[in-house]
Motif scaffolding. Structure first.
Motif, PDB file in Angstrom:
ATOM      1  N   MET A 175      -2.083  27.291 -25.843  1.00 15.99           N
ATOM      2  CA  MET A 175      -1.244  28.328 -26.455  1.00 15.99           C
ATOM      3  C   MET A 175      -1.396  28.403 -27.974  1.00 15.99           C
ATOM      4  O   MET A 175      -1.008  29.383 -28.593  1.00 15.99           O
ATOM      5  N   LYS A 176      -1.905  27.327 -28.565  1.00 13.30           N
ATOM      6  CA  LYS A 176      -2.081  27.263 -30.026  1.00 13.30           C
ATOM      7  C   LYS A 176      -0.783  27.618 -30.767  1.00 13.30           C
ATOM      8  O   LYS A 176      -0.768  28.430 -31.681  1.00 13.30           O
ATOM      9  N   CYS A 177       0.300  26.998 -30.297  1.00 11.32           N
ATOM     10  CA  CYS A 177       1.606  27.179 -30.929  1.00 11.32           C
ATOM     11  C   CYS A 177       2.139  25.820 -31.362  1.00 11.32           C
ATOM     12  O   CYS A 177       1.885  24.806 -30.702  1.00 11.32           O
ATOM     13  N   ASP A 178       2.887  25.815 -32.455  1.00 15.90           N
ATOM     14  CA  ASP A 178       3.449  24.563 -32.983  1.00 15.90           C
ATOM     15  C   ASP A 178       4.768  24.277 -32.271  1.00 15.90           C
ATOM     16  O   ASP A 178       5.848  24.487 -32.811  1.00 15.90           O
ATOM     17  N   THR A 214       8.690  29.677 -31.373  1.00  9.01           N
ATOM     18  CA  THR A 214       9.268  29.906 -30.045  1.00  9.01           C
ATOM     19  C   THR A 214       8.901  31.295 -29.543  1.00  9.01           C
ATOM     20  O   THR A 214       8.418  31.462 -28.414  1.00  9.01           O
ATOM     21  N   ALA A 215       9.116  32.305 -30.382  1.00  8.43           N
ATOM     22  CA  ALA A 215       8.811  33.688 -29.998  1.00  8.43           C
ATOM     23  C   ALA A 215       7.322  33.860 -29.721  1.00  8.43           C
ATOM     24  O   ALA A 215       6.932  34.522 -28.748  1.00  8.43           O
ATOM     25  N   LYS A 216       6.494  33.242 -30.543  1.00  9.92           N
ATOM     26  CA  LYS A 216       5.032  33.319 -30.371  1.00  9.92           C
ATOM     27  C   LYS A 216       4.613  32.722 -29.025  1.00  9.92           C
ATOM     28  O   LYS A 216       3.806  33.304 -28.282  1.00  9.92           O
ATOM     29  N   PHE A 217       5.191  31.558 -28.686  1.00 16.15           N
ATOM     30  CA  PHE A 217       4.862  30.880 -27.435  1.00 16.15           C
ATOM     31  C   PHE A 217       5.206  31.754 -26.229  1.00 16.15           C
ATOM     32  O   PHE A 217       4.387  31.944 -25.326  1.00 16.15           O
ATOM     33  N   PHE A 218       6.424  32.304 -26.221  1.00 15.30           N
ATOM     34  CA  PHE A 218       6.843  33.092 -25.066  1.00 15.30           C
ATOM     35  C   PHE A 218       6.102  34.426 -24.978  1.00 15.30           C
ATOM     36  O   PHE A 218       5.859  34.935 -23.879  1.00 15.30           O
ATOM     37  N   LYS A 220       2.963  34.805 -25.773  1.00 12.01           N
ATOM     38  CA  LYS A 220       1.676  34.444 -25.174  1.00 12.01           C
ATOM     39  C   LYS A 220       1.811  34.146 -23.688  1.00 12.01           C
ATOM     40  O   LYS A 220       0.850  34.278 -22.932  1.00 12.01           O
ATOM     41  N   MET A 221       3.003  33.728 -23.282  1.00  4.73           N
ATOM     42  CA  MET A 221       3.263  33.468 -21.864  1.00  4.73           C
ATOM     43  C   MET A 221       3.550  34.767 -21.113  1.00  4.73           C
ATOM     44  O   MET A 221       3.698  34.762 -19.892  1.00  4.73           O
ATOM     45  N   GLY A 222       3.673  35.883 -21.832  1.00  7.76           N
ATOM     46  CA  GLY A 222       3.954  37.162 -21.205  1.00  7.76           C
ATOM     47  C   GLY A 222       5.413  37.393 -20.885  1.00  7.76           C
ATOM     48  O   GLY A 222       5.756  38.230 -20.048  1.00  7.76           O
ATOM     49  N   ILE A 223       6.303  36.639 -21.568  1.00  7.02           N
ATOM     50  CA  ILE A 223       7.743  36.769 -21.327  1.00  7.02           C
ATOM     51  C   ILE A 223       8.346  37.632 -22.438  1.00  7.02           C
ATOM     52  O   ILE A 223       8.134  37.353 -23.621  1.00  7.02           O
TER      53      ILE A 223
END
Length: 452
Positions: A175-178, A214-218, A220-223
């Motif tokens: 995901m390349k997210c921190d 957090t927003a970036k991760f979700f 990328k997850m398509g949520i």
């Protein structure tokens, strides 16, 4: 510590339960003899039947030797009077429950003028938690640290996320997210995972990150990450009032269903931008008429736990809304957690967490205070934020070289206002704020993270 609790209601007994489990000496005062006897038996506490605002009763309860008095009766004014008398009689610190919205803008003045150590408002805290969940609809629970700059989000690992069988380290690199995955709940078991831990569908995952990540991760997850734009609230009590105030400031369309006519009129005056509907919130046809099928979120805040849970399950059948239910008394949390309800709020637990955090901070021995504390992972773990005030055995050494306890993660460090995710090469310094997640209960000081 010697602690006196005035009021043996839902909040008082929950606080007594938490504090007695931390080996404090508890004395409970209440006018109801049956409640006092039940508390004595359940929490191994001393009980006094009487008026907690009475000087004589407080002396009998040991206020002269108490370190803390907590007043959580059903009356704000009585709570404040109890604290005032305790301050004049003994040398203890005092905490009062003050829940009436009339006093909400005067809390700092009341604290300062009456010498209160803290004021708790479970209803306001519950409303704040619900508004956070409506800002992040994909989350089952949201806890904040570092004054809101770090979030811990709990979400369910659904099959559509396509992450079944992946290791924690793979997910983070992919995901390349921190972000940091700091807890997993699976079939009643709780794990503080390392990078090799394999996630499975239906896991409840707790993740820590700054809001942007957090927003970036979700994403990328398509949520979807946008906040709810509308909400339908059943029950027009104090929590509903506080929640509506916050949601209106977030420009959310608010509709409240309340049966009591006088309460409806009061809410209409206090919340002119909200739509107040007089009616039976348990009437399915009425709910459908008032937009249940089209609302973004549905919040059940009646005075009956069972009603709130059933309403949320009914809403699941007729809508795709984010579902939130308030629960006060039910002790079967593991059963409630299995229901198809997005989030369940326990106001009394929020108050108890606040009190436990305060007592831990009072007990610190080496100059590190517990600033924030949450019971997480179904109560089987804790997430804590310490502020390091002095040099100790944990400072000025690389985290990777510290003999840390098992099942413990150092997650974030805040230094001079700058946040960073903790890495093995980092050192803890005086002045740092440090966020820890662990299954070990009762950490009072930052040095408690060490094995020895």
């Amino acid at each position: 510590m010697n602690i006196i609790i005035v009021g043996a209601g839902k909040v008082g007994t929950t606080i007594a339960d938490q504090l007695s489990s931390e080996n404090h000496n508890i004395t409970i005062i209440d006018l109801n003899q049956k409640k006092v006897e039940e508390a004595e038996e359940e929490f191994d506490a001393m009980g006094i039947v009487g008026n907690g605002a009475s000087h004589q009763v407080q002396v009998e309860a040991g206020v002269m030797d108490a370190e803390l008095l907590i007043a959580v009766t059903g009356s704000d004014e009585l709570n404040l009077l109890c604290c005032l008398i305790a301050k004049k009689t003994g040398k203890c610190q005092t905490i009062a429950r003050v829940r009436n919205p009339i006093y909400s803008k005067e809390v700092n003045f009341i604290k300062r003028q009456m010498g209160l150590s803290a004021v708790i408002n479970p209803e306001l805290t519950a409303a704040q938690e619900i508004s956070q969940l409506l800002r992040l609809p994909y989350a089952k629970k949201v806890d904040t640290f570092a004054r809101g700059r770090v979030e811990m989000i709990k979400f369910r690992m659904n099959p559509e996320l396509h992450m079944d069988g992946l290791q924690v380290a793979d997910i983070i690199s992919k995901m390349k997210c921190d972000i940091m995955i700091c807890g997993v709940e699976r079939q009643g078991q709780v794990v503080i995972p390392n990078g090799d831990f394999v996630l499975k569908n239906n896991d409840l995952v707790s993740m820590m990150a700054v809001p942007k990540e957090t927003a970036k991760f979700f994403r990328k997850m398509g949520i979807p990450t946008h906040q709810a734009k509308s909400t339908l609230i059943v029950g027009g009590g104090t929590i509903a009032y506080y929640l509506a105030k916050q949601l209106l400031e977030m420009r959310v369309d608010v509709r409240i269903i309340e049966q009591n006519k006088e309460r409806c009129e009061m809410l209409s005056e206090q919340l002119p931008e909200a739509t107040i509907l007089q009616g039976d919130g348990t009437d399915k046809e009425f709910l459908l008429e008032e937009g249940l099928m089209h609302t973004d979120s549905f919040v059940a805040l009646t005075n009956m736990d069972e009603e709130n849970l059933m309403l949320a399950l009914l809403a699941r059948k007729y809508s795709n809304a984010k579902l939130i239910a308030k629960v006060n008394r039910i002790h079967f949390e593991e059963v409630v957690d299995e229901l198809d309800i997005d989030s369940v709020i326990y106001p009394k637990n929020l108050a108890a967490d606040h009190i436990v955090r305060y007592t831990r901070a009072m007990q610190n021995s080496l100059g590190s205070n517990v600033e924030t504390l949450y019971k997480i992972l179904d109560g089987q773990a804790e997430a804590l934020e310490f502020v390091i005030r002095e040099d100790s055995s944990v400072t000025n050494q690389r985290i990777m070289d510290l003999p840390l306890k098992d099942h413990l993660l150092v997650c974030y460090i805040s230094r001079y206002g700058k946040l960073k995710m903790a890495r093995g090469q980092d050192m803890l310094k005086v002045g740092d704020s440090v966020i820890i997640v662990t299954t070990h209960k009762g950490l009072h000081d930052i040095t408690d993270i060490l094995k020895y």
